[in-house]
Design an enzyme around this catalytic site. Structure first.
Site, mmCIF file in Angstrom:
data_model
loop_
_atom_site.group_PDB
_atom_site.id
_atom_site.type_symbol
_atom_site.label_atom_id
_atom_site.label_comp_id
_atom_site.label_asym_id
_atom_site.label_seq_id
_atom_site.Cartn_x
_atom_site.Cartn_y
_atom_site.Cartn_z
ATOM 1 N N GLY A 74 -3.372 -6.555 10.687
ATOM 2 C CA GLY A 74 -2.339 -5.521 10.627
ATOM 3 C C GLY A 74 -2.863 -4.174 11.083
ATOM 4 O O GLY A 74 -2.736 -3.802 12.250
ATOM 5 N N ARG A 75 -3.515 -3.477 10.132
ATOM 6 C CA ARG A 75 -3.940 -2.112 10.424
ATOM 7 C C ARG A 75 -4.877 -2.005 11.611
ATOM 8 O O ARG A 75 -4.836 -1.046 12.365
ATOM 9 C CB ARG A 75 -4.595 -1.515 9.169
ATOM 10 C CG ARG A 75 -3.579 -1.169 8.103
ATOM 11 C CD ARG A 75 -4.228 -0.902 6.768
ATOM 12 N NE ARG A 75 -4.627 -2.154 6.105
ATOM 13 C CZ ARG A 75 -5.319 -2.204 4.971
ATOM 14 N NH1 ARG A 75 -5.688 -1.093 4.378
ATOM 15 N NH2 ARG A 75 -5.628 -3.376 4.434
ATOM 16 N N LYS A 128 -4.996 -18.087 3.607
ATOM 17 C CA LYS A 128 -5.338 -16.759 4.142
ATOM 18 C C LYS A 128 -6.344 -16.170 3.171
ATOM 19 O O LYS A 128 -6.023 -15.890 2.010
ATOM 20 C CB LYS A 128 -4.073 -15.907 4.224
ATOM 21 C CG LYS A 128 -4.240 -14.527 4.840
ATOM 22 C CD LYS A 128 -2.852 -13.946 5.191
ATOM 23 C CE LYS A 128 -2.900 -12.504 5.645
ATOM 24 N NZ LYS A 128 -3.137 -11.541 4.552
ATOM 25 N N ILE A 129 -7.588 -16.040 3.638
ATOM 26 C CA ILE A 129 -8.677 -15.646 2.738
ATOM 27 C C ILE A 129 -9.523 -14.525 3.328
ATOM 28 O O ILE A 129 -9.431 -14.207 4.509
ATOM 29 C CB ILE A 129 -9.586 -16.858 2.429
ATOM 30 C CG1 ILE A 129 -10.134 -17.459 3.728
ATOM 31 C CG2 ILE A 129 -8.826 -17.920 1.643
ATOM 32 C CD1 ILE A 129 -11.135 -18.578 3.516
ATOM 33 N N HIS A 166 0.809 -1.230 0.000
ATOM 34 C CA HIS A 166 0.000 0.000 0.000
ATOM 35 C C HIS A 166 0.839 1.275 0.000
ATOM 36 O O HIS A 166 0.369 2.333 -0.397
ATOM 37 C CB HIS A 166 -0.919 0.055 1.231
ATOM 38 C CG HIS A 166 -1.775 -1.153 1.401
ATOM 39 N ND1 HIS A 166 -2.306 -1.519 2.605
ATOM 40 C CD2 HIS A 166 -2.178 -2.103 0.522
ATOM 41 C CE1 HIS A 166 -3.012 -2.638 2.463
ATOM 42 N NE2 HIS A 166 -2.943 -3.019 1.209
ATOM 43 N N GLY A 185 -7.761 -6.017 6.896
ATOM 44 C CA GLY A 185 -8.355 -5.023 6.013
ATOM 45 C C GLY A 185 -8.164 -3.659 6.646
ATOM 46 O O GLY A 185 -7.429 -3.526 7.627
ATOM 47 N N TYR A 242 -6.899 -14.883 -3.061
ATOM 48 C CA TYR A 242 -7.868 -13.801 -3.232
ATOM 49 C C TYR A 242 -8.458 -13.823 -4.640
ATOM 50 O O TYR A 242 -7.720 -13.758 -5.620
ATOM 51 C CB TYR A 242 -7.193 -12.439 -3.030
ATOM 52 C CG TYR A 242 -6.592 -12.207 -1.664
ATOM 53 C CD1 TYR A 242 -7.059 -12.859 -0.523
ATOM 54 C CD2 TYR A 242 -5.541 -11.307 -1.505
ATOM 55 C CE1 TYR A 242 -6.487 -12.624 0.727
ATOM 56 C CE2 TYR A 242 -4.980 -11.063 -0.249
ATOM 57 C CZ TYR A 242 -5.456 -11.727 0.853
ATOM 58 O OH TYR A 242 -4.896 -11.490 2.090
ATOM 59 N N ARG A 245 -9.622 -12.106 -7.665
ATOM 60 C CA ARG A 245 -9.425 -10.747 -8.159
ATOM 61 C C ARG A 245 -9.149 -10.758 -9.663
ATOM 62 O O ARG A 245 -8.630 -11.727 -10.201
ATOM 63 C CB ARG A 245 -8.265 -10.065 -7.409
ATOM 64 C CG ARG A 245 -8.410 -8.544 -7.416
ATOM 65 C CD ARG A 245 -7.434 -7.855 -6.493
ATOM 66 N NE ARG A 245 -7.599 -8.241 -5.088
ATOM 67 C CZ ARG A 245 -6.793 -7.827 -4.106
ATOM 68 N NH1 ARG A 245 -5.771 -7.035 -4.384
ATOM 69 N NH2 ARG A 245 -7.005 -8.207 -2.864
ATOM 70 N N TRP A 300 -2.054 -16.819 0.305
ATOM 71 C CA TRP A 300 -3.013 -15.728 0.272
ATOM 72 C C TRP A 300 -3.876 -16.035 -0.957
ATOM 73 O O TRP A 300 -3.368 -15.982 -2.084
ATOM 74 C CB TRP A 300 -2.316 -14.405 0.003
ATOM 75 C CG TRP A 300 -1.707 -13.611 1.111
ATOM 76 C CD1 TRP A 300 -2.005 -12.309 1.412
ATOM 77 C CD2 TRP A 300 -0.668 -13.981 2.030
ATOM 78 N NE1 TRP A 300 -1.220 -11.870 2.460
ATOM 79 C CE2 TRP A 300 -0.409 -12.869 2.861
ATOM 80 C CE3 TRP A 300 0.053 -15.165 2.252
ATOM 81 C CZ2 TRP A 300 0.556 -12.899 3.884
ATOM 82 C CZ3 TRP A 300 1.005 -15.193 3.258
ATOM 83 C CH2 TRP A 300 1.235 -14.084 4.065
#
Lengths: 255, 255, 255, 255, 255
Positions: free
Chosen positions: C232-233, C179-180, C30, C206, C148, C150, C146
């Site tokens: 994390g965040r 990891k989903i 990010h 997220g 995802y 996309r 991971w």
């Protein structure tokens, strides 16, 4: 630090520090349309080469292998590692078709690779020549880079700006000899040669020219400070190739 | 777990923890248009480098090989592993043209690779630099990542957001030194440096600037917390490169 | 037949069979926009991690190397092998930037790779993760995928259908841990977990959420049968990360 | 000349020269939408397989590894080396996700790879399967080629012309067993089998069919001269899979 | 310099310096539509081959492996390393599906590879055949290059200009034998053969022709100086293949 001394091979492919190569890779690059009844037979040109005061012949692997007995003891071999036909017109690229190791096995005294600077596929050619340069160093084999500005982004491949950039690219990529276009002008070509620094500069040939203009250019090229020339069609498309080559040798070696 | 200590080489390319590199890879990246009658000869700049208080010179493999004797005992070598010309404009990409092993053989004290973050080909460059980083660790060789936001998705490559992201990318990819654009502002650049964490930050050079503005920027950059600068044209395009370099050394080394 | 027992490492990165990972790969994915004045310094978050009841920290190679001394003896390392910036928007792809061998040398206890299922480049990521899985087995190292959904073909990446398929893909590709995304609903997520069979399921984090909703989700996720979470965040963007992490540990480890 | 005798493994995956494989790679190829509450758990189907008179189970690496203890001593393993999801619709291609070496380590008795003949990426799949075939010969492991006409150039993938061509492709590429579509007609399928020469022909499964039609097809397929069948959904989507499998075994083994 | 003498194998695949190959790679290139009730069974044609006065049979790896016992002691094997179906129409390319090493293990006496000169993917095929040529030299195995002008840039693949260029390409790339189209005219084909120099020239076959025209062409081809022919459908699509082959042998071997 590993010292790599290419002096032995550099001396083998030169005379008094000057290079005079007979270019004979046109069979792949241009096809048989460059040839007539005599020159269509590779043996004719290859045998002639042994009678010229040249310091090397430029061949693709096929001729180097199949006609080895005709020249290998008498004429140094500059093996061209890339090649393509002129049949299709896509953004210029040079596929490698011979490895440095294979060139060594064929008795090559130097290897050559073509970089089309400014092509959209320039990056692929830089990657390839990067590996070739590394391998050639391991074998202490001189590397000749054909450095030609080409591709849809190149407006004038023989302008001073284009040729000087191409010459510098060859130096930066580790070439021992840069084979480049002649700018057509002695003064500008002298600047081009400076841009190449310690990389030797020789000029690439081209289609058949009138003799007088051809020799005038040769003199200008050498006077501009070039280290030699690679000539094909302007020699072997003539009636008396030996005589032309002899005259050219006199200009190049300045004897 | 394998411990990799790059201290020996990091010390060799710095002075008091500060880096001052002479950038001289423009011959490939920009071509001879950056040079004049003097600078067109690589020997001129390379010889000058031995008289400057720099901690390294940035070269492509060609110059590093052909001019080795002129500088290798006196000036640490930062070998740039990638290169391209400015002749064509496609989505930015950095082909690797020199291997880490080859760099070591040339006596390199550090290696460099350019990542164009935000380019559509970013993923390819990340794969390449991933392998370079691994190989450099094996040789205990510092890795300098040129981290430049570029490509059609990048609106402002020198904005704080762009530069800070680029700096962080270098850290995350394992660079020891991030070579990035200066944001043009001391405060924002201090934030950029924080984003790079334990990765040292040096600024990339650019086209010739008026002397006063150039030195003012240098002071701001160092005051912002940078670990040094890589400068090329702003040194060797001047009449008295040694004097400029000396003044810059004073700013960078704060002596 | 070769037996591969990953029990030692699986135990190292779990507690009572549950995984609680601190995600800290956002600097690459990010950029610095995720950080504030404190979190911009990687040391701050990494040091915090040693005070949390987590079973692993997720890092890119750069942080794992440069901050090794800060955490490696206290916190298990889940090394993420792929990464990209968010600067450009092309069909999703995960370049591999770290090898499994290199991860082992950095002291990793598990490796991670991101698969964007449904992307037009899915096939390339499957080829890459196929080799990673094989190499990880040789080192008896757990593999976290991971997974995802996309790409332009994916309408709703968090729908039950998308997430359940992604979970199954991780199982089929040989992941030890998937990891989903969380489907947002306990019942449907229980079905997702069944689809993953013997592959452990943890949820991806997220952006920052209100605390109450965040903990409610965490409880639902664990009650649905998940084996853990990677956050994390929602931890380090809070004022008191240790406290949040502690509360979350209580939910995950059910103590 | 090197003799490669695959008899041992060919016998292991057959009974009286006939093959009856349980196909269970749908979790990756189709996703969980193929499953219900029972079949969503891989263990359910894998455990069932040990009670069927089958000569092999077709699995991706993930299930082969994680459920090895459930079947490996009782059911021969046909490991599928390629896989993709059905989430995106690009020109068909089969990425290889498991190496032959890895398959051997998992105890595989045969390996499988899917070739989409007629796809614009056919050439890439031919290159991949070329290497797989070579490696499988080194391990004396039977090679099953899933040979399906597919891609925007293919109008009717189950026509006699398409299927016969696909069968012949499998033979020419070195498959021991061709897994192909049934043409839907005994006579034409007999011609298809001739086109495959000494390559054994088995039919691929498909979505759930009414029982009577399914068994009628099975009889026609075997009467046409096929060497067996690979069936998945038509077995495990039924209420009593064992009974269906038993009936099918009677048809295939003709006992 | 490494001497590579391919005489042993060149003699094995010729008689009095002439080559007569039975082409049987159509199963992959064209599919079963080339076959009838008899020829659909590979054994029929392969067994016939042992009764013909041919100097080699051209096969893909699949038939070479599965029918080895039927011919390997009696008929030299020219193994074709590339192949594709005719199902899709993209710019022509030849994927390599068999390695030279594998060909040797199958008992091959020569290897073949198809180059579509003038195709937009010519460069990829040149790279592939470059490596094949190198490997074949290591094994002292003759290399046959199928050299066909093809692709959207090629207007007339059988014109003198196209065929002569293709013949020369085979020579330059290091082929021992060039398999090319017949120009349809004895005189022009004699020029084509000259362009190929020391590379032997044989003609490629084609669809079934009336007998008289076929034999007339064969005589013209051999009188033009060709070293032989590779014929498939014009032999085995006839009612009495042995008789046709015998007549052709008389023309080719001039006995």
């Amino acid at each position: 630090m590993k010292r790599v001394d290419k002096t032995v091979k550099m001396k083998k492919i030169s005379k008094g520090g000057k290079f005079f190569f007979l270019a004979f890779d046109q069979g792949l690059e241009h096809g048989p349309s460059d040839f007539d009844e005599k020159t269509i037979d590779p043996e004719y040109i290859i045998d002639l080469s042994t009678k010229m005061r040249i310091t090397g012949i430029i061949l693709q692997k096929g001729l180097a292998q199949k006609y080895s007995e005709n020249f290998i003891k008498n004429v140094p071999l500059i093996l061209k590692l890339n090649g393509k036909t002129s049949m299709t017109k896509t953004e210029p690229f040079s596929p490698q078709i011979t490895s440095v190791k294979e060139a060594v096995e064929m008795g090559a005294d130097a290897v050559g690779y073509t970089v089309y600077v400014g092509s959209e596929r320039e990056n692929e050619m830089f990657e390839i020549v990067g590996k070739i340069e590394e391998e050639a160093r391991d074998y202490k084999l001189p590397l000749v880079i054909w450095s030609y500005p080409r591709g849809h982004a190149i407006k004038n491949p023989k302008s001073f700006e284009s040729v000087a950039y191409a010459a510098r690219v060859a130096l930066e990529l580790g070439a021992d000899i840069a084979k480049i276009h002649y700018t057509g002008d002695k003064n500008s070509f002298n600047e081009v040669i400076k841009a190449a620094g310690r990389c030797k500069v020789i000029t690439a040939g081209g289609p058949l020219e009138p003799l007088e203009a051809f020799f005038k250019d040769a003199e200008d090229i050498m006077n501009a400070g070039a280290s030699g020339m690679a000539v094909g069609r302007n020699i072997w498309q003539h009636d008396d190739p030996i005589k032309i080559a002899d005259k050219l040798a006199t200009i190049i070696f300045d004897d």
